[in-house]
Design a protein around this motif. Sequence first.
Motif, short mmCIF file in Angstrom:
data_model
loop_
_atom_site.label_atom_id
_atom_site.label_comp_id
_atom_site.label_asym_id
_atom_site.label_seq_id
_atom_site.Cartn_x
_atom_site.Cartn_y
_atom_site.Cartn_z
N GLY A 1 0.77 -1.24 0.00
CA GLY A 1 0.00 0.00 0.00
C GLY A 1 0.79 1.28 0.00
N ALA A 2 2.07 1.25 -0.41
CA ALA A 2 2.92 2.44 -0.35
C ALA A 2 2.37 3.61 -1.15
CB ALA A 2 4.33 2.11 -0.82
N SER A 3 1.71 3.33 -2.26
CA SER A 3 1.06 4.39 -3.03
C SER A 3 -0.46 4.31 -2.93
CB SER A 3 1.50 4.34 -4.50
OG SER A 3 1.41 3.03 -5.03
N ALA A 4 -1.01 3.12 -2.73
CA ALA A 4 -2.46 2.96 -2.65
C ALA A 4 -3.05 3.67 -1.44
CB ALA A 4 -2.83 1.47 -2.61
N LEU A 5 -2.38 3.59 -0.30
CA LEU A 5 -2.89 4.24 0.89
C LEU A 5 -2.85 5.77 0.78
CD1 LEU A 5 -1.34 1.82 3.53
CD2 LEU A 5 -3.76 1.99 2.89
N PRO A 6 -1.74 6.36 0.31
CA PRO A 6 -1.76 7.81 0.07
C PRO A 6 -2.83 8.22 -0.95
CG PRO A 6 0.50 7.03 0.10
CD PRO A 6 -0.38 5.81 0.12
N ALA A 7 -3.05 7.36 -1.96
CA ALA A 7 -4.09 7.66 -2.95
C ALA A 7 -5.46 7.69 -2.29
CB ALA A 7 -4.06 6.63 -4.07
N ALA A 8 -5.72 6.75 -1.40
CA ALA A 8 -7.01 6.70 -0.71
C ALA A 8 -7.22 7.95 0.13
CB ALA A 8 -7.09 5.45 0.15
N ARG A 9 -6.15 8.42 0.78
CA ARG A 9 -6.27 9.65 1.56
C ARG A 9 -6.51 10.85 0.64
NH1 ARG A 9 -2.00 7.03 4.46
NH2 ARG A 9 -0.40 8.20 3.32
N ALA A 10 -5.83 10.84 -0.52
CA ALA A 10 -5.91 12.00 -1.42
C ALA A 10 -7.26 12.13 -2.10
CB ALA A 10 -4.80 11.90 -2.48
N VAL A 11 -7.90 11.01 -2.45
CA VAL A 11 -9.18 11.10 -3.16
C VAL A 11 -10.35 11.28 -2.21
CG1 VAL A 11 -8.30 9.74 -5.09
CG2 VAL A 11 -9.57 8.58 -3.25
N GLY A 12 -10.12 11.03 -0.92
CA GLY A 12 -11.14 11.27 0.09
C GLY A 12 -12.27 10.25 0.08
N THR A 13 -13.23 10.49 0.94
CA THR A 13 -14.31 9.52 1.13
C THR A 13 -15.23 9.42 -0.09
OG1 THR A 13 -15.63 11.24 2.21
CG2 THR A 13 -14.33 9.78 3.63
N SER A 14 -15.21 10.43 -0.94
CA SER A 14 -16.03 10.37 -2.16
C SER A 14 -15.32 9.66 -3.30
CB SER A 14 -16.42 11.79 -2.61
OG SER A 14 -15.27 12.57 -2.88
N GLY A 15 -14.04 9.32 -3.09
CA GLY A 15 -13.27 8.59 -4.09
C GLY A 15 -13.08 7.14 -3.69
N SER A 16 -12.39 6.39 -4.52
CA SER A 16 -12.16 4.98 -4.23
C SER A 16 -10.85 4.50 -4.84
CB SER A 16 -13.32 4.12 -4.77
OG SER A 16 -13.39 4.23 -6.18
N VAL A 17 -10.25 3.51 -4.19
CA VAL A 17 -8.99 2.94 -4.66
C VAL A 17 -9.09 1.42 -4.63
CG1 VAL A 17 -6.50 2.72 -4.24
CG2 VAL A 17 -7.65 4.91 -3.81
N VAL A 18 -8.63 0.80 -5.72
CA VAL A 18 -8.48 -0.66 -5.76
C VAL A 18 -6.99 -0.94 -5.91
CG1 VAL A 18 -9.01 -2.80 -6.96
CG2 VAL A 18 -10.73 -0.98 -6.83
N GLY A 19 -6.43 -1.67 -4.95
CA GLY A 19 -5.03 -2.06 -5.00
C GLY A 19 -4.92 -3.52 -5.40
N VAL A 20 -4.06 -3.81 -6.38
CA VAL A 20 -3.92 -5.17 -6.91
C VAL A 20 -2.46 -5.60 -6.83
CG1 VAL A 20 -4.14 -6.62 -8.97
CG2 VAL A 20 -5.87 -4.88 -8.47
N ASP A 21 -2.24 -6.83 -6.39
CA ASP A 21 -0.89 -7.37 -6.34
C ASP A 21 -0.98 -8.90 -6.41
OD1 ASP A 21 1.97 -5.98 -5.51
OD2 ASP A 21 1.91 -8.11 -5.01
N LEU A 22 0.14 -9.53 -6.76
CA LEU A 22 0.21 -10.99 -6.80
C LEU A 22 0.50 -11.59 -5.43
CD1 LEU A 22 2.36 -11.44 -10.03
CD2 LEU A 22 -0.03 -12.09 -9.78
N ALA A 23 1.12 -10.81 -4.55
CA ALA A 23 1.58 -11.33 -3.26
C ALA A 23 0.54 -11.11 -2.18
CB ALA A 23 2.90 -10.67 -2.86
N GLU A 24 -0.18 -12.16 -1.83
CA GLU A 24 -1.25 -12.06 -0.84
C GLU A 24 -0.72 -11.60 0.52
OE1 GLU A 24 -4.56 -11.72 1.04
OE2 GLU A 24 -4.65 -12.39 -1.05
N SER A 25 0.50 -12.00 0.86
CA SER A 25 1.06 -11.60 2.16
C SER A 25 1.27 -10.09 2.24
CB SER A 25 2.37 -12.34 2.43
OG SER A 25 3.29 -12.14 1.37
#
Length: 274
Positions: A57-81
């Motif tokens: 979430g190094a960029s996904a979490l800042p993105a979620a903060r930046a777009v606010g509650t009216s925005g949305s973020v989907v983070g995708v990765d191969l590594a479940e851990s």
Amino acid sequence: MSDKAEVIFKTKAVFNAASDYFDAPALSFWGRFGQATIDKLSFQGGESVLDVCCGSGASALPAARAVGTSGSVVGVDLAESLLELGRNKAKQQGLENIEFRCADFENLGFPDESFDAIVCVFGIFFVPDMSAALQELLRMLRPGGKLAITSWGQKVFEPANGEFWSAIQTERPDLYKSFTPWDRISTSAELKALLESSGATQVEVFPESCTHELTAAEDWWTMVLGGGIRGIIDQLKPAVRERIRQGNLEFLRQNQIGSLEVDVLYAIARKAEI
């Protein structure tokens, strides 16, 4: 196994293994460069964002903060851990506008023009056909939407990285530079050309040369275990691994190296308006 399947398998294995050190303080650069990528997108709030190769979430979490509650973020990765680390951090930060999915971003199945922005930080180079992968990302981006691609430049934590590979060449020449896909786009010109040839428009590349501070020589080995060359380490016999570790740390101590040089390339592009 096809070349693509082998790369997916190897990448997934490397980063699942690296998850035990991925969020260690010595690897604070993940968050630093992830935040810098999001800052360059200048979100206004309310955007829908896809973050592929999102890690923990190094960029996904800042993105979620930046777009606010009216925005949305989907983070995708191969590594479940790594995704589980991201979910835990989102919960701790009270972010309810983000979800993490374990998937191959080349086969997500989202409809055309699903997102206002798409982000890929230190990930596009893991795909054998980078141009095809970028075309798939552009398919999912709305016309005029922004695409952010961040990659390593020519210096990647030097001089420690060079010392590491020198030791690998001595101990296991068969493994020397056997998995460094980021070398394919290590200059601004290469990254810009890749994006333009894939159909992106208004491509701008912002190169940054900076340093990453070490609190102790041991930080370097934590970085090795928590990053993309973890797969090399896991192929070494314990005695060989220990010799390389000791040699790397002694090199840093003897030369009183307290910071490492690193080049980062931030590319911001757009999908052409219809």
